[in-house]
Scaffold this motif. Structure first.
Motif, mmCIF file in Angstrom:
data_model
loop_
_atom_site.group_PDB
_atom_site.id
_atom_site.type_symbol
_atom_site.label_atom_id
_atom_site.label_comp_id
_atom_site.label_asym_id
_atom_site.label_seq_id
_atom_site.Cartn_x
_atom_site.Cartn_y
_atom_site.Cartn_z
ATOM 1 N N LYS A 140 -3.511 -1.920 17.492
ATOM 2 C CA LYS A 140 -1.952 -2.089 17.803
ATOM 3 C C LYS A 140 -1.871 -3.104 18.206
ATOM 4 O O LYS A 140 -2.108 -3.036 19.887
ATOM 5 N N LEU A 141 -0.881 -4.121 18.099
ATOM 6 C CA LEU A 141 -0.221 -5.707 18.573
ATOM 7 C C LEU A 141 1.337 -5.304 18.158
ATOM 8 O O LEU A 141 2.015 -4.917 17.625
ATOM 9 N N PHE A 142 2.306 -6.127 19.222
ATOM 10 C CA PHE A 142 3.456 -6.102 18.754
ATOM 11 C C PHE A 142 3.645 -7.424 18.899
ATOM 12 O O PHE A 142 3.363 -7.969 18.954
ATOM 13 N N VAL A 143 4.845 -7.323 17.951
ATOM 14 C CA VAL A 143 5.238 -8.448 17.360
ATOM 15 C C VAL A 143 7.130 -8.687 17.887
ATOM 16 O O VAL A 143 7.747 -7.723 17.247
ATOM 17 N N LYS A 186 -0.682 -2.077 13.032
ATOM 18 C CA LYS A 186 -1.765 -1.640 13.376
ATOM 19 C C LYS A 186 -2.326 -2.576 12.353
ATOM 20 O O LYS A 186 -2.755 -2.570 11.126
ATOM 21 N N VAL A 187 -4.068 -2.903 12.839
ATOM 22 C CA VAL A 187 -4.656 -4.736 12.225
ATOM 23 C C VAL A 187 -6.216 -3.698 12.273
ATOM 24 O O VAL A 187 -6.874 -3.160 13.798
ATOM 25 N N LEU A 188 -6.721 -3.653 11.558
ATOM 26 C CA LEU A 188 -8.652 -3.659 11.644
ATOM 27 C C LEU A 188 -9.030 -5.134 11.802
ATOM 28 O O LEU A 188 -9.072 -5.680 10.439
ATOM 29 N N LEU A 189 -9.721 -5.059 13.035
ATOM 30 C CA LEU A 189 -10.718 -6.204 13.266
ATOM 31 C C LEU A 189 -11.978 -6.446 12.314
ATOM 32 O O LEU A 189 -12.507 -5.704 11.656
ATOM 33 N N PRO A 190 -12.418 -7.996 12.576
ATOM 34 C CA PRO A 190 -13.379 -8.132 11.938
ATOM 35 C C PRO A 190 -14.412 -7.602 12.346
ATOM 36 O O PRO A 190 -15.319 -7.099 11.314
#
Length: 105
Positions: free
Chosen positions: A93-96, A83-87
């Protein structure tokens, strides 16, 4: 004595040639295929991505700030939900992928 002098001169020539080759760096250079990658590529080269590496991959890709990393499976693939807070202020939510390091939405 003459053969001894010739042997010394021959050995000296070989030594000088060896020093010249080493000084040129030709022998010391590692071929490109044998070099280990660095930076983000190094993360992909490793056998398995861990949660910290997954967070770094997402930060580099999005420029955002990682809020959480959870180990999960998606379509039978082991990986991490990041889970990332974009600029621009949105949360995404992204999958790696744990094996390849590929980042996907």
């Amino acid at each position: 004595m003459n053969s001894r002098v010739r042997m010394i001169v021959r050995n000296l020539k070989v030594l000088i040639l060896g020093v010249a080759v080493l000084a040129s760096g030709a022998v010391l250079q590692t071929p490109a295929y044998a070099q280990k990658p660095s930076g983000a590529a190094k993360l992909l080269w490793l056998a398995e991505v861990n949660s910290k590496q997954a967070a770094k991959l997402v930060e580099k890709k999005t420029g955002g700030k990682v809020l959480s990393v959870i180990e999960t499976d998606r379509k039978g693939e082991a990986g991490y939900q990041v889970k990332v807070l974009l600029p621009e202020g949105r949360i995404r939510k992204l999958f790696v992928n744990k094996n390849s390091g590929a980042v996907s939405g």
